[in-house]
Scaffold this motif. Structure first.
Motif, PDB file in Angstrom:
ATOM      1  N   LEU A  20      -3.728   7.468   2.470  1.00 13.49           N
ATOM      2  CA  LEU A  20      -2.914   8.266   3.390  1.00 13.49           C
ATOM      3  C   LEU A  20      -1.558   8.597   2.786  1.00 13.49           C
ATOM      4  CD1 LEU A  20      -2.438   9.478   6.208  1.00 13.49           C
ATOM      5  CD2 LEU A  20      -1.664   7.217   6.940  1.00 13.49           C
ATOM      6  N   VAL A  21      -0.888   7.589   2.219  1.00 12.82           N
ATOM      7  CA  VAL A  21       0.433   7.820   1.630  1.00 12.82           C
ATOM      8  C   VAL A  21       0.312   8.727   0.406  1.00 12.82           C
ATOM      9  CG1 VAL A  21       2.450   6.700   0.621  1.00 12.82           C
ATOM     10  CG2 VAL A  21       1.218   5.592   2.482  1.00 12.82           C
ATOM     11  N   ARG A  22      -0.727   8.541  -0.372  1.00 14.39           N
ATOM     12  CA  ARG A  22      -0.956   9.406  -1.549  1.00 14.39           C
ATOM     13  C   ARG A  22      -1.077  10.861  -1.124  1.00 14.39           C
ATOM     14  NH1 ARG A  22      -5.923  11.260  -3.348  1.00 14.39           N
ATOM     15  NH2 ARG A  22      -5.935  12.060  -5.506  1.00 14.39           N
ATOM     16  N   ALA A  23      -1.847  11.126  -0.068  1.00 16.47           N
ATOM     17  CA  ALA A  23      -2.006  12.504   0.393  1.00 16.47           C
ATOM     18  C   ALA A  23      -0.685  13.092   0.873  1.00 16.47           C
ATOM     19  CB  ALA A  23      -3.044  12.550   1.508  1.00 16.47           C
ATOM     20  N   GLU A  24       0.140  12.295   1.563  1.00 19.95           N
ATOM     21  CA  GLU A  24       1.436  12.789   2.031  1.00 19.95           C
ATOM     22  C   GLU A  24       2.348  13.132   0.857  1.00 19.95           C
ATOM     23  OE1 GLU A  24       2.669  13.391   5.054  1.00 19.95           O
ATOM     24  OE2 GLU A  24       0.754  12.973   6.028  1.00 19.95           O
ATOM     25  N   PHE A  25       2.314  12.321  -0.200  1.00 20.29           N
ATOM     26  CA  PHE A  25       3.181  12.586  -1.345  1.00 20.29           C
ATOM     27  C   PHE A  25       2.657  13.755  -2.175  1.00 20.29           C
ATOM     28  CE2 PHE A  25       5.340   8.805  -0.255  1.00 20.29           C
ATOM     29  CZ  PHE A  25       6.503   8.740  -1.006  1.00 20.29           C
ATOM     30  N   LEU A  32       9.492   9.240   1.182  1.00 23.75           N
ATOM     31  CA  LEU A  32       8.958   8.063   1.867  1.00 23.75           C
ATOM     32  C   LEU A  32       9.225   8.074   3.369  1.00 23.75           C
ATOM     33  CD1 LEU A  32       7.402   5.470   1.460  1.00 23.75           C
ATOM     34  CD2 LEU A  32       9.542   4.295   1.004  1.00 23.75           C
ATOM     35  N   PRO A  33      10.414   8.448   3.862  1.00 24.74           N
ATOM     36  CA  PRO A  33      10.595   8.494   5.330  1.00 24.74           C
ATOM     37  C   PRO A  33       9.604   9.414   6.035  1.00 24.74           C
ATOM     38  CG  PRO A  33      12.719   8.570   4.229  1.00 24.74           C
ATOM     39  CD  PRO A  33      11.692   8.709   3.157  1.00 24.74           C
ATOM     40  N   ASN A  34       9.277  10.541   5.430  1.00 18.24           N
ATOM     41  CA  ASN A  34       8.303  11.447   6.051  1.00 18.24           C
ATOM     42  C   ASN A  34       6.903  10.851   6.034  1.00 18.24           C
ATOM     43  OD1 ASN A  34      10.294  13.373   6.519  1.00 18.24           O
ATOM     44  ND2 ASN A  34       9.996  14.330   4.517  1.00 18.24           N
ATOM     45  N   ALA A  35       6.555  10.162   4.954  1.00 12.72           N
ATOM     46  CA  ALA A  35       5.228   9.540   4.880  1.00 12.72           C
ATOM     47  C   ALA A  35       5.123   8.327   5.787  1.00 12.72           C
ATOM     48  CB  ALA A  35       4.919   9.145   3.438  1.00 12.72           C
ATOM     49  N   THR A  36       6.240   7.649   6.005  1.00 13.39           N
ATOM     50  CA  THR A  36       6.213   6.450   6.850  1.00 13.39           C
ATOM     51  C   THR A  36       5.853   6.783   8.290  1.00 13.39           C
ATOM     52  OG1 THR A  36       7.900   5.455   5.439  1.00 13.39           O
ATOM     53  CG2 THR A  36       7.554   4.441   7.582  1.00 13.39           C
ATOM     54  N   VAL A  37       6.261   7.947   8.761  1.00 14.72           N
ATOM     55  CA  VAL A  37       5.948   8.338  10.138  1.00 14.72           C
ATOM     56  C   VAL A  37       4.440   8.369  10.356  1.00 14.72           C
ATOM     57  CG1 VAL A  37       6.112  10.211  11.812  1.00 14.72           C
ATOM     58  CG2 VAL A  37       8.098   9.594  10.436  1.00 14.72           C
ATOM     59  N   ALA A  38       3.701   8.877   9.360  1.00 13.82           N
ATOM     60  CA  ALA A  38       2.245   8.952   9.497  1.00 13.82           C
ATOM     61  C   ALA A  38       1.603   7.573   9.416  1.00 13.82           C
ATOM     62  CB  ALA A  38       1.671   9.863   8.410  1.00 13.82           C
ATOM     63  N   THR A  39       2.190   6.674   8.619  1.00 17.44           N
ATOM     64  CA  THR A  39       1.595   5.346   8.456  1.00 17.44           C
ATOM     65  C   THR A  39       1.884   4.424   9.628  1.00 17.44           C
ATOM     66  OG1 THR A  39       3.552   4.617   7.211  1.00 17.44           O
ATOM     67  CG2 THR A  39       1.706   5.513   5.953  1.00 17.44           C
ATOM     68  N   GLY A  44       0.807  -1.215   0.000  1.00 15.37           N
ATOM     69  CA  GLY A  44       0.000   0.000   0.000  1.00 15.37           C
ATOM     70  C   GLY A  44       0.837   1.259   0.000  1.00 15.37           C
ATOM     71  N   ILE A  45       1.961   1.241   0.734  1.00 16.60           N
ATOM     72  CA  ILE A  45       2.828   2.428   0.778  1.00 16.60           C
ATOM     73  C   ILE A  45       3.470   2.675  -0.584  1.00 16.60           C
ATOM     74  CG2 ILE A  45       4.992   3.284   1.741  1.00 16.60           C
ATOM     75  CD1 ILE A  45       4.178   1.999   4.392  1.00 16.60           C
ATOM     76  N   ILE A  46       3.929   1.611  -1.227  1.00 19.64           N
ATOM     77  CA  ILE A  46       4.549   1.779  -2.547  1.00 19.64           C
ATOM     78  C   ILE A  46       3.527   2.285  -3.563  1.00 19.64           C
ATOM     79  CG2 ILE A  46       5.637   0.543  -4.451  1.00 19.64           C
ATOM     80  CD1 ILE A  46       6.954  -1.267  -2.386  1.00 19.64           C
ATOM     81  N   ALA A  47       2.323   1.697  -3.544  1.00 18.54           N
ATOM     82  CA  ALA A  47       1.286   2.131  -4.484  1.00 18.54           C
ATOM     83  C   ALA A  47       0.890   3.580  -4.234  1.00 18.54           C
ATOM     84  CB  ALA A  47       0.071   1.212  -4.371  1.00 18.54           C
ATOM     85  N   GLY A  48       0.704   3.958  -2.978  1.00 27.17           N
ATOM     86  CA  GLY A  48       0.353   5.340  -2.670  1.00 27.17           C
ATOM     87  C   GLY A  48       1.462   6.319  -3.010  1.00 27.17           C
ATOM     88  N   ALA A  49       2.733   5.886  -2.848  1.00 30.95           N
ATOM     89  CA  ALA A  49       3.859   6.751  -3.179  1.00 30.95           C
ATOM     90  C   ALA A  49       3.921   7.036  -4.673  1.00 30.95           C
ATOM     91  CB  ALA A  49       5.157   6.110  -2.696  1.00 30.95           C
ATOM     92  N   VAL A  50       3.774   5.993  -5.466  1.00 31.00           N
ATOM     93  CA  VAL A  50       3.788   6.178  -6.925  1.00 31.00           C
ATOM     94  C   VAL A  50       2.615   7.043  -7.365  1.00 31.00           C
ATOM     95  CG1 VAL A  50       3.591   4.968  -9.124  1.00 31.00           C
ATOM     96  CG2 VAL A  50       5.027   4.022  -7.315  1.00 31.00           C
ATOM     97  N   GLN A  51       1.465   6.782  -6.812  1.00 30.85           N
ATOM     98  CA  GLN A  51       0.266   7.516  -7.196  1.00 30.85           C
ATOM     99  C   GLN A  51       0.369   8.994  -6.816  1.00 30.85           C
ATOM    100  OE1 GLN A  51      -3.260   5.716  -5.657  1.00 30.85           O
ATOM    101  NE2 GLN A  51      -4.611   7.377  -6.318  1.00 30.85           N
ATOM    102  N   GLY A  52       0.845   9.282  -5.615  1.00 27.53           N
ATOM    103  CA  GLY A  52       0.907  10.669  -5.163  1.00 27.53           C
ATOM    104  C   GLY A  52       2.051  11.450  -5.767  1.00 27.53           C
ATOM    105  N   TYR A  53       3.179  10.791  -6.027  1.00 27.80           N
ATOM    106  CA  TYR A  53       4.344  11.527  -6.532  1.00 27.80           C
ATOM    107  C   TYR A  53       4.174  11.923  -7.987  1.00 27.80           C
ATOM    108  CZ  TYR A  53       9.139  12.638  -7.813  1.00 27.80           C
ATOM    109  OH  TYR A  53      10.275  13.268  -8.280  1.00 27.80           O
ATOM    110  N   PHE A  54       3.743  10.995  -8.809  1.00 25.11           N
ATOM    111  CA  PHE A  54       3.637  11.293 -10.238  1.00 25.11           C
ATOM    112  C   PHE A  54       2.364  12.059 -10.574  1.00 25.11           C
ATOM    113  CE2 PHE A  54       6.488   7.619 -10.106  1.00 25.11           C
ATOM    114  CZ  PHE A  54       7.551   8.106 -10.853  1.00 25.11           C
TER     115      PHE A  54
END
Length: 400
Positions: free
Chosen positions: A276-281, A309-316, A213-223
């Protein structure tokens, strides 16, 4: 001794010290993480729950050395054997079976005559049937069978049985402290093994599904852009699939098991952290330090994994204990419905199902309920402590 040797010996302590300092610096907590750890420890209920949960889990990892129908060590005719680790054939002790049953009187007497045995504290595994239980005389004078109450919770007399059978039943290691289930299996042993399976299942499901979920949200939010739009539509379609119906269909097609259930639940549980990760990215991809990283020539994946990712991981991390409790509850519910582990597996949900089927044996339902309640309560208390520790308003609060 030449001058080079003298110089090398003089500089050796400095090199050793610098390497030690480098190792210490690499594994040294930053001031922010140190304050978070102190906040976590200051939450007494959550920290104590973490200590208790970790201790119980570590103890359950050695369940074979605590509750087993095999001795830990056997000395037979001068040879030291380890039945808890190795399956010895019965012909080694004069029998004929492929695997030795050390609880049979013949094998026990043979080993006792030529050596000794060291047993675990509980001489039952999760599937061991207590054949030495003589039964108890009911109110109508009939000898009752399984399920059997704990010895300390019943005033009924034992049925007539041979003296050697009663002697084996009354041994300290053979005591069924929480009684026997409907098949004559020790409830304490099933609780210990069931606790291990539940926690292992919950940890694996939480870690793997959260990583996906973190990887998917990171890709989705960053790009963002079309990638974000396509991912969002796919997630909406995926989340609309009824999970229970899929479990019913798959359970009829495949033999239920640990890895099968883990894979099925992972298919649906990985989406919980994507939003959640998408919103952080989405929030962090346009910050100054990300722009500086792009200006320095870092690739998108380097920026994602090293900076955002380290900043988003704190929230997750706050949600992981609650996901753990949800995963354990899901396995327990599936086992209770008969859609979980194979029949006979040590499962807390199956123990609850046994309690439902046998209302005349309340010790079954009570044991399962208390075990599940303790696990989920400890996980929730840990989650509250993690949430408080990672709260930036408390972590960066100025000290008066």
């Amino acid at each position: 001794m030449d001058q080079k040797t003298i110089d090398a010996s003089a500089t050796a302590p400095t090199k050793t010290l610098s390497r030690f300092q480098l190792f210490k610096r690499r594994f040294h907590l930053s001031p922010v993480n140190r304050r978070r750890l102190e906040r976590f420890k200051s939450h007494k209920l959550g920290y104590r729950s973490f200590v208790i949960f970790s201790t119980l889990f570590l103890v359950s990892l050695f369940a074979e050395f605590i509750a087993n129908d095999r001795p830990l060590i056997v000395s037979y005719k001068g040879e030291i054997l380890f039945p808890v680790l190795v399956d010895y054939p019965e012909d080694k002790f004069g029998g004929f079976l492929a695997i030795t049953d050390y609880r049979t009187p013949e094998i026990a007497n043979e080993i006792k005559a030529h050596g000794w045995m060291i047993w675990p504290p509980i001489r039952y595994s999760y599937d061991t049937i207590n054949k030495d239980y003589p039964g108890r005389i009911g109110d109508n004078g009939i000898c009752l069978g399984y399920p059997a109450p704990p010895p300390w919770a019943s005033s009924l007399k034992l049925c007539d049985a041979p003296a050697d059978q009663l002697a084996r039943y009354n041994k300290w290691g053979n005591t069924n402290w929480l009684g026997l289930d409907s098949q004559g299996r020790d409830v304490v042993a099933r609780v210990i093994y069931g606790f291990r399976i539940s926690v292992l299942f919950g940890l694996l499901l939480t870690i793997v599904s959260s990583a996906l979920g973190i990887i998917a949200g990171a890709v989705q939010g960053y790009f963002g852009g079309k990638v974000d739009l396509i991912f969002q539509r796919l997630l909406e379609i995926w989340n609309s699939i009824p999970e229970l119906f899929v479990l019913l269909i798959l359970s009829s097609l495949f033999v239920p098991g640990f890895w099968t259930l883990l894979g099925i639940l992972m298919i649906f549980s990985w989406t919980s952290l994507v939003g959640l990760v998408r919103a952080e990215f989405l929030r962090g991809r346009n910050l100054e330090y990300v722009r500086a990283a792009r200006a320095l020539g870092l690739s998108d994946w380097q920026i994602i994994f090293k900076h955002l990712l380290p900043n988003a991981t704190v929230a997750t991390l706050t949600f992981l204990p609650f996901k753990l409790s949800g995963a354990i509850a899901a396995l327990t519910a599936l086992d209770f419905l008969g859609l979980g582990m194979p029949p006979g597996s040590p499962s807390l949900g199956e123990l609850l199902l046994e309690g439902k089927k046998h209302l005349e044996a309340p010790w079954l339902g009570i044991s399962g309920f208390i075990s599940v309640s303790i696990i989920l309560s400890l996980a929730i208390f840990m989650g509250e402590a993690v949430r408080d520790a990672l709260d930036p308003r408390k972590t960066f609060r100025t000290q008066g």
